[in-house]
Design a protein around this motif. Structure first.
Motif, PDB file in Angstrom:
ATOM      1  N   PRO A 142      -0.997  -3.219 -15.618  1.00 48.26           N
ATOM      2  CA  PRO A 142      -0.460  -2.698 -14.149  1.00 48.26           C
ATOM      3  C   PRO A 142       0.920  -2.075 -14.222  1.00 48.26           C
ATOM      4  O   PRO A 142       1.621  -2.606 -14.874  1.00 48.26           O
ATOM      5  CB  PRO A 142      -0.796  -3.984 -13.400  1.00 48.26           C
ATOM      6  N   SER A 143       1.022  -1.259 -13.181  1.00 47.39           N
ATOM      7  CA  SER A 143       2.331  -0.704 -12.919  1.00 47.39           C
ATOM      8  C   SER A 143       3.041  -1.633 -12.565  1.00 47.39           C
ATOM      9  O   SER A 143       4.456  -1.628 -12.665  1.00 47.39           O
ATOM     10  CB  SER A 143       2.356   0.510 -12.013  1.00 47.39           C
ATOM     11  N   GLY A 144       2.728  -2.935 -11.732  1.00 50.87           N
ATOM     12  CA  GLY A 144       3.455  -3.933 -11.067  1.00 50.87           C
ATOM     13  C   GLY A 144       3.807  -3.446  -9.501  1.00 50.87           C
ATOM     14  O   GLY A 144       4.192  -4.495  -8.828  1.00 50.87           O
ATOM     15  N   ILE A 145       3.122  -2.266  -8.950  1.00 49.28           N
ATOM     16  CA  ILE A 145       3.355  -2.345  -7.714  1.00 49.28           C
ATOM     17  C   ILE A 145       2.719  -2.964  -6.734  1.00 49.28           C
ATOM     18  O   ILE A 145       3.351  -3.307  -5.743  1.00 49.28           O
ATOM     19  CB  ILE A 145       2.993  -0.453  -7.306  1.00 49.28           C
ATOM     20  N   ASP A 146       1.636  -3.336  -6.913  1.00 51.43           N
ATOM     21  CA  ASP A 146       0.595  -4.316  -5.990  1.00 51.43           C
ATOM     22  C   ASP A 146       1.507  -5.581  -5.806  1.00 51.43           C
ATOM     23  O   ASP A 146       1.539  -6.117  -4.919  1.00 51.43           O
ATOM     24  CB  ASP A 146      -0.694  -4.365  -6.611  1.00 51.43           C
ATOM     25  N   ASN A 147       1.594  -6.224  -7.128  1.00 53.71           N
ATOM     26  CA  ASN A 147       2.320  -7.550  -6.977  1.00 53.71           C
ATOM     27  C   ASN A 147       3.690  -7.511  -6.303  1.00 53.71           C
ATOM     28  O   ASN A 147       4.183  -8.466  -5.647  1.00 53.71           O
ATOM     29  CB  ASN A 147       2.218  -8.226  -8.331  1.00 53.71           C
ATOM     30  N   THR A 148       4.287  -6.402  -6.581  1.00 57.26           N
ATOM     31  CA  THR A 148       5.698  -6.251  -5.820  1.00 57.26           C
ATOM     32  C   THR A 148       5.688  -6.224  -4.245  1.00 57.26           C
ATOM     33  O   THR A 148       6.291  -7.045  -3.367  1.00 57.26           O
ATOM     34  CB  THR A 148       6.445  -4.928  -6.320  1.00 57.26           C
ATOM     35  N   ALA A 149       4.695  -5.492  -3.763  1.00 58.90           N
ATOM     36  CA  ALA A 149       4.506  -5.333  -2.343  1.00 58.90           C
ATOM     37  C   ALA A 149       3.757  -6.782  -1.756  1.00 58.90           C
ATOM     38  O   ALA A 149       4.273  -7.378  -0.806  1.00 58.90           O
ATOM     39  CB  ALA A 149       3.662  -4.387  -2.109  1.00 58.90           C
ATOM     40  N   SER A 150       2.871  -7.413  -2.804  1.00 57.28           N
ATOM     41  CA  SER A 150       2.312  -8.751  -2.293  1.00 57.28           C
ATOM     42  C   SER A 150       3.529  -9.600  -2.284  1.00 57.28           C
ATOM     43  O   SER A 150       3.427 -10.700  -1.289  1.00 57.28           O
ATOM     44  CB  SER A 150       1.345  -9.334  -3.148  1.00 57.28           C
ATOM     45  N   THR A 151       4.366  -9.677  -2.981  1.00 57.80           N
ATOM     46  CA  THR A 151       5.579 -10.817  -3.037  1.00 57.80           C
ATOM     47  C   THR A 151       6.487 -10.617  -1.809  1.00 57.80           C
ATOM     48  O   THR A 151       6.853 -11.480  -1.160  1.00 57.80           O
ATOM     49  CB  THR A 151       6.148 -10.694  -4.360  1.00 57.80           C
ATOM     50  N   PHE A 152       6.890  -9.223  -2.066  1.00 55.80           N
ATOM     51  CA  PHE A 152       8.290  -9.092  -0.974  1.00 55.80           C
ATOM     52  C   PHE A 152       8.019  -8.658   0.160  1.00 55.80           C
ATOM     53  O   PHE A 152       8.936  -8.714   1.147  1.00 55.80           O
ATOM     54  CB  PHE A 152       9.233  -8.054  -1.697  1.00 55.80           C
ATOM     55  N   GLY A 153       6.824  -8.037   0.503  1.00 59.01           N
ATOM     56  CA  GLY A 153       6.383  -7.554   1.820  1.00 59.01           C
ATOM     57  C   GLY A 153       7.252  -6.362   2.173  1.00 59.01           C
ATOM     58  O   GLY A 153       8.173  -5.891   1.545  1.00 59.01           O
ATOM     59  N   GLY A 154       6.976  -5.638   3.303  1.00 65.81           N
ATOM     60  CA  GLY A 154       7.804  -4.432   3.687  1.00 65.81           C
ATOM     61  C   GLY A 154       7.143  -3.218   3.275  1.00 65.81           C
ATOM     62  O   GLY A 154       6.144  -3.443   2.349  1.00 65.81           O
ATOM     63  N   LEU A 155       7.964  -2.416   3.385  1.00 68.76           N
ATOM     64  CA  LEU A 155       7.685  -0.889   3.054  1.00 68.76           C
ATOM     65  C   LEU A 155       8.519  -0.408   1.833  1.00 68.76           C
ATOM     66  O   LEU A 155       9.629  -0.967   1.987  1.00 68.76           O
ATOM     67  CB  LEU A 155       7.877  -0.034   3.974  1.00 68.76           C
ATOM     68  N   ILE A 156       8.175  -0.284   0.429  1.00 70.93           N
ATOM     69  CA  ILE A 156       8.794  -0.341  -0.647  1.00 70.93           C
ATOM     70  C   ILE A 156       8.755   1.076  -1.413  1.00 70.93           C
ATOM     71  O   ILE A 156       7.527   1.614  -1.677  1.00 70.93           O
ATOM     72  CB  ILE A 156       8.469  -1.305  -1.268  1.00 70.93           C
ATOM     73  N   TRP A 157       9.822   1.730  -1.964  1.00 69.86           N
ATOM     74  CA  TRP A 157       9.811   2.652  -2.991  1.00 69.86           C
ATOM     75  C   TRP A 157       9.676   1.865  -4.131  1.00 69.86           C
ATOM     76  O   TRP A 157      10.604   1.176  -4.486  1.00 69.86           O
ATOM     77  CB  TRP A 157      11.053   3.386  -2.769  1.00 69.86           C
ATOM     78  N   PHE A 158       8.641   2.199  -5.154  1.00 69.12           N
ATOM     79  CA  PHE A 158       8.544   1.999  -6.289  1.00 69.12           C
ATOM     80  C   PHE A 158       8.598   2.623  -7.566  1.00 69.12           C
ATOM     81  O   PHE A 158       7.802   3.754  -7.355  1.00 69.12           O
ATOM     82  CB  PHE A 158       7.306   1.075  -6.406  1.00 69.12           C
ATOM     83  N   GLU A 159       9.476   2.429  -8.530  1.00 72.31           N
ATOM     84  CA  GLU A 159       9.336   3.243  -9.797  1.00 72.31           C
ATOM     85  C   GLU A 159       9.232   2.312 -11.056  1.00 72.31           C
ATOM     86  O   GLU A 159      10.117   1.293 -10.956  1.00 72.31           O
ATOM     87  CB  GLU A 159      10.598   3.820 -10.085  1.00 72.31           C
ATOM     88  N   LYS A 160       8.044   2.652 -11.759  1.00 66.96           N
ATOM     89  CA  LYS A 160       8.085   1.650 -12.976  1.00 66.96           C
ATOM     90  C   LYS A 160       8.838   2.166 -14.022  1.00 66.96           C
ATOM     91  O   LYS A 160       9.116   3.504 -14.320  1.00 66.96           O
ATOM     92  CB  LYS A 160       6.521   2.038 -13.341  1.00 66.96           C
ATOM     93  N   SER A 161       9.559   1.428 -14.641  1.00 59.79           N
ATOM     94  CA  SER A 161      10.662   1.835 -15.753  1.00 59.79           C
ATOM     95  C   SER A 161      10.855   0.264 -16.583  1.00 59.79           C
ATOM     96  O   SER A 161      10.404  -0.701 -16.059  1.00 59.79           O
ATOM     97  CB  SER A 161      11.885   2.332 -15.050  1.00 59.79           C
ATOM     98  N   GLU A 162      11.762   0.194 -17.251  1.00 54.92           N
ATOM     99  CA  GLU A 162      11.956  -1.065 -17.972  1.00 54.92           C
ATOM    100  C   GLU A 162      12.396  -2.063 -17.044  1.00 54.92           C
ATOM    101  O   GLU A 162      11.957  -3.125 -17.149  1.00 54.92           O
ATOM    102  CB  GLU A 162      13.044  -0.576 -19.066  1.00 54.92           C
ATOM    103  N   ASN A 163      13.373  -1.916 -16.150  1.00 51.48           N
ATOM    104  CA  ASN A 163      13.456  -2.641 -15.059  1.00 51.48           C
ATOM    105  C   ASN A 163      13.084  -2.004 -13.689  1.00 51.48           C
ATOM    106  O   ASN A 163      13.761  -1.145 -13.214  1.00 51.48           O
ATOM    107  CB  ASN A 163      14.979  -3.144 -14.807  1.00 51.48           C
ATOM    108  N   ASN A 164      11.936  -2.175 -13.318  1.00 49.54           N
ATOM    109  CA  ASN A 164      11.513  -1.534 -12.195  1.00 49.54           C
ATOM    110  C   ASN A 164      12.369  -1.563 -11.229  1.00 49.54           C
ATOM    111  O   ASN A 164      13.129  -2.221 -10.994  1.00 49.54           O
ATOM    112  CB  ASN A 164      10.057  -2.302 -11.667  1.00 49.54           C
ATOM    113  N   ILE A 165      12.313  -0.075 -10.541  1.00 50.49           N
ATOM    114  CA  ILE A 165      13.396   0.083  -9.317  1.00 50.49           C
ATOM    115  C   ILE A 165      12.363  -0.139  -8.299  1.00 50.49           C
ATOM    116  O   ILE A 165      11.318   0.612  -8.068  1.00 50.49           O
ATOM    117  CB  ILE A 165      13.581   1.416  -9.290  1.00 50.49           C
TER     118      ILE A 165
END
Ligand code: PMV
Length: 315
Positions: A142-165
């Motif tokens: 997975p890119s990690g986008i789903d769990n990031t939104a599920s954890t932190f809530g809100g509207l999020i700009w997400f970039e997959k990288s070594e340390n996800n932005i």
């Protein structure tokens, strides 16, 4: 003692699939959530009561992935159930369907409930990385986008990288959306694998599509910041076209997208892995939201009326 935890449902507003390759994406938690409860039992191992409402066949089709996911979470958290086991109960307002973050929300809720039950006091960042491990069972890589939104809530700009932005996008007011469910359970891992295969076969074509997707993300960020929903809607429509070009849409998704647009949605696109699952339609204001939802329901499809851009704690 019972441990409890929450995970938010989510909608990817821009750039599912492209996000897997490092293209920026925009995701929002939605106003629906999964709650997990954990209690100790006398026998070893774990058992599950899954009381979440679901699209027909969803739970049956995901059962093996769900077992693998829970085992991965327990392993990552170093929890030993060889003496006293646990019972996990899943509940909440988020129904299970493809494309609305049901798997991520359950991973986050379970990780939080376990942290609470065993007094681990884990941070959101730690919960997020545990949920990511659980998501691997559903997504492969997975890119990690789903769990990031599920954890932190809100509207999020997400970039997959070594340390996800991950950057928050703040809105003055949350904005109404309608999600429309095709009723088809989709396999995200298979959808992601299909894109990879076609991209390798047609590098030139895919390069162009991916470049446009990246461009759309930046334009969409500006449009959100200006709360320019006409522009956002147009960009969502364009994003859907790109998703059609990489062949992750379907007849049913295209039908729901058209219904939503014809009923006045400012924009509509598939959301999540595609090949089934849900669409998201941008419908600022309760009246428009109601109108679009009715048009979809009249054709016999289930809808979810919610908002994007609310900050966390929207229970
Ligand atoms: O099908 P969903 O809602 O779990 O979303 C998957 C999103 C993808 O971009 C297709 C995959 C990923 O890992 O980001």
């Amino acid at each position: 003692m019972t441990g409890e935890g929450i995970g938010f449902g989510k909608a990817i507003v821009f750039n599912e699939h492209f996000v897997v390759y490092g293209v920026p994406a925009i995701v929002s938690a939605i106003g629906k959530y999964t709650i997990a409860k954990v209690k100790t039992i006398d026998e070893p191992g774990w058992r599950l009561n899954d009381n979440r409402k679901a699209t027909p066949n969803y739970k049956e089709e995901k059962i093996e992935q769900q077992k693998d996911s829970i085992n991965r979470i327990l392993k990552k958290m170093d929890i030993d159930l060889s003496k006293n086991g646990i019972e996990i109960t899943l509940d909440g307002t988020l129904y299970c369907a493809s494309g609305i973050g049901a798997s991520a929300a359950s991973c986050v809720a379970i990780a939080r409930a376990l942290s609470n039950h065993y007094n681990m006091d884990l941070s959101d960042e730690e919960i997020n990385s545990i949920a990511y491990e659980g998501e691997k069972a559903y997504h492969g890589n997975p890119s990690g986008i789903d769990n990031t939104a599920s954890t932190f809530g809100g509207l999020i700009w997400f970039e997959k990288s070594e340390n996800n932005i991950m950057d928050r996008i703040s809105l003055q007011n949350p904005v109404e959306i309608v999600m429309g469910n095709t009723g088809k359970v989709a396999d995200t891992a298979a959808a992601v694998a299909g894109v990879r295969e076609r991209r390798e076969k047609n590098p030139e074509k895919y390069k162009e599509i991916f470049a446009r997707a990246e461009n759309i993300a930046y334009l969409a960020k500006d449009a959100f910041q200006n709360e320019d929903y006409q522009e956002l809607g147009k960009l969502m429509n364009e994003n859907h076209k790109l998703l059609q070009q990489i062949e992750v849409s379907s007849k049913e998704l295209d039908f729901l997208v058209k219904l939503a647009r014809d009923a006045g949605a400012l924009g509509a696109k598939l959301t999540g892995g595609g090949l089934g699952g849900n669409i998201i339609a941008l419908t600022p204001g309760k009246d428009l939201q109601e109108r679009v939802a009715n048009a979809i329901e009249k054709e016999g499809f289930q809808t979810l009326k919610t908002v994007i851009g609310a900050t966390r704690g929207m229970r």
